[in-house]
Design a protein around this motif. Sequence first.
Motif, short mmCIF file in Angstrom:
data_model
loop_
_atom_site.label_atom_id
_atom_site.label_comp_id
_atom_site.label_asym_id
_atom_site.label_seq_id
_atom_site.Cartn_x
_atom_site.Cartn_y
_atom_site.Cartn_z
N GLY A 1 0.80 -1.22 0.00
CA GLY A 1 0.00 0.00 0.00
C GLY A 1 0.83 1.26 0.00
N ASP A 2 2.15 1.10 -0.18
CA ASP A 2 3.09 2.23 -0.22
C ASP A 2 3.08 3.05 1.07
OD1 ASP A 2 3.68 1.39 -2.79
OD2 ASP A 2 2.30 2.81 -3.73
N GLN A 3 2.70 2.42 2.18
CA GLN A 3 2.72 3.11 3.46
C GLN A 3 4.13 3.18 4.04
OE1 GLN A 3 -0.10 4.63 4.90
NE2 GLN A 3 -0.75 4.20 2.80
N ILE A 4 4.91 2.16 3.77
CA ILE A 4 6.29 2.13 4.25
C ILE A 4 7.18 1.61 3.13
CG2 ILE A 4 5.70 1.81 6.67
CD1 ILE A 4 7.01 -1.20 4.84
N ASP A 5 8.49 1.89 3.21
CA ASP A 5 9.46 1.24 2.34
C ASP A 5 10.45 0.52 3.25
OD1 ASP A 5 12.15 3.02 2.53
OD2 ASP A 5 10.40 4.34 2.56
N LEU A 6 11.06 -0.53 2.75
CA LEU A 6 11.88 -1.40 3.59
C LEU A 6 13.11 -0.69 4.13
CD1 LEU A 6 11.63 -4.86 1.80
CD2 LEU A 6 10.16 -3.85 3.57
N VAL B 1 8.48 0.44 -3.78
CA VAL B 1 7.68 1.52 -3.21
C VAL B 1 8.12 2.87 -3.77
CG1 VAL B 1 7.10 2.73 -1.08
CG2 VAL B 1 7.18 0.23 -1.11
N ALA B 2 9.43 3.07 -3.89
CA ALA B 2 9.93 4.35 -4.40
C ALA B 2 9.43 4.62 -5.81
CB ALA B 2 11.46 4.36 -4.36
N LYS B 3 9.42 3.60 -6.65
CA LYS B 3 8.96 3.78 -8.03
C LYS B 3 7.46 4.03 -8.08
CE LYS B 3 12.75 1.11 -9.99
NZ LYS B 3 13.20 -0.16 -10.61
N ARG B 4 6.70 3.40 -7.20
CA ARG B 4 5.26 3.64 -7.19
C ARG B 4 4.93 5.03 -6.65
NH1 ARG B 4 5.41 -1.94 -5.51
NH2 ARG B 4 5.09 -1.41 -3.31
N ARG B 5 5.66 5.45 -5.63
CA ARG B 5 5.43 6.78 -5.07
C ARG B 5 5.77 7.88 -6.06
NH1 ARG B 5 8.15 5.87 0.94
NH2 ARG B 5 6.30 4.97 1.97
N ALA B 6 6.65 7.59 -7.02
CA ALA B 6 7.06 8.60 -8.00
C ALA B 6 6.02 8.82 -9.10
CB ALA B 6 8.40 8.20 -8.62
N LEU B 7 5.01 7.96 -9.17
CA LEU B 7 3.99 8.08 -10.20
C LEU B 7 3.01 9.20 -9.86
CD1 LEU B 7 3.09 4.30 -10.69
CD2 LEU B 7 4.68 5.66 -12.05
N ASP B 8 2.53 9.91 -10.89
CA ASP B 8 1.46 10.87 -10.65
C ASP B 8 0.13 10.12 -10.64
OD1 ASP B 8 0.57 10.51 -13.33
OD2 ASP B 8 1.84 12.15 -14.04
N GLU B 9 -0.97 10.82 -10.38
CA GLU B 9 -2.27 10.16 -10.21
C GLU B 9 -2.71 9.41 -11.46
OE1 GLU B 9 -4.12 9.62 -7.55
OE2 GLU B 9 -2.41 10.49 -6.47
N SER B 10 -2.52 10.01 -12.62
CA SER B 10 -2.94 9.33 -13.85
C SER B 10 -2.09 8.09 -14.11
CB SER B 10 -2.86 10.29 -15.04
OG SER B 10 -1.51 10.74 -15.25
N LEU C 1 -1.03 0.81 -11.83
CA LEU C 1 -1.20 0.02 -10.61
C LEU C 1 -2.44 -0.82 -10.62
CD1 LEU C 1 0.06 2.47 -7.85
CD2 LEU C 1 1.32 0.82 -9.23
N ARG C 2 -2.89 -1.19 -11.79
CA ARG C 2 -4.01 -2.12 -11.91
C ARG C 2 -3.51 -3.56 -11.91
NH1 ARG C 2 -7.07 0.55 -17.09
NH2 ARG C 2 -7.73 2.52 -16.13
N ARG C 3 -2.39 -3.77 -11.26
CA ARG C 3 -1.79 -5.09 -11.22
C ARG C 3 -1.46 -5.53 -12.64
NH1 ARG C 3 -0.57 -3.77 -6.58
NH2 ARG C 3 -1.84 -4.47 -4.85
N GLN C 4 -0.24 -5.21 -13.06
CA GLN C 4 0.18 -5.45 -14.45
C GLN C 4 0.29 -6.94 -14.70
OE1 GLN C 4 3.78 -3.16 -14.20
NE2 GLN C 4 2.80 -1.34 -14.94
#
Length: 254
Positions: free
Chosen positions: A73-78, A234-243, A249-252
Amino acid sequence: MGATCPYLLPSMTRATWRGARGIVISADWLFEDDIIWVDGLPITRPDRSVTFAARRARSDEEATQIIDMAAAGDQIDLLGLEDYVSRLPSRPGVRRLRRALAQADENAWSPMEVTMRRLWTGRGFDRPLCNRPIFDLNGRHLLTPDLFDPVAGVLGEYNGAVHLNLRVGHRDLNREEICRQLGLEMVSMMSTDLRDKSAFEWRLDNAYRRAAARPLTTNWTLDLPSSWVDTSTVAKRRALDESQRELWLRRQAG
């Protein structure tokens, strides 16, 4: 994750605390930077909440599931969690927390994938990749298995109750056929295997034996095509904008 904030109840002693239905009251001391405010409410920061829950987990497996799902859920990174854990040298449960953190992954998509991954490594096999997309040599996405050992050519899928759905079952059959064409071994874990894990372990052992009996094929790749956005950390997901998040993130998975 539940927050722990005992100092918010200065007029109450531990003996007078009462939990309403669905609420469990717990207490533990906090660092000064552990409290954050969200929509006017004081809560504990994600790193603190996750480590609190993992330290009180009933098993190492449950503790790893807590960490992995918080990362999903991108709440934490390791890396950030490791820094926070370094501040907890003598807290109760910290040894379990450290063991779970060593087994954690930022790209697991469900708690049962954690269970399957722990069984996998418990058999002595190399730790598999989590949800790594596989492509053909032209860059076409073929499938994204729950777990994949690219050196041995063995992949794993957890099939819960949703896989009894005809549409999902049809997709599963297509994925099995893709694996055959690629020369890869697929092993599935069912929810019923949780009652007798030896059944899955037996299938996994056999999959590795079959894979070892033939040369690894070269008609697939893990190299991402230029059009594919990597969301494995997590870092790569957090770098995405909303679109981008909506799109990628629809589970590729395929």
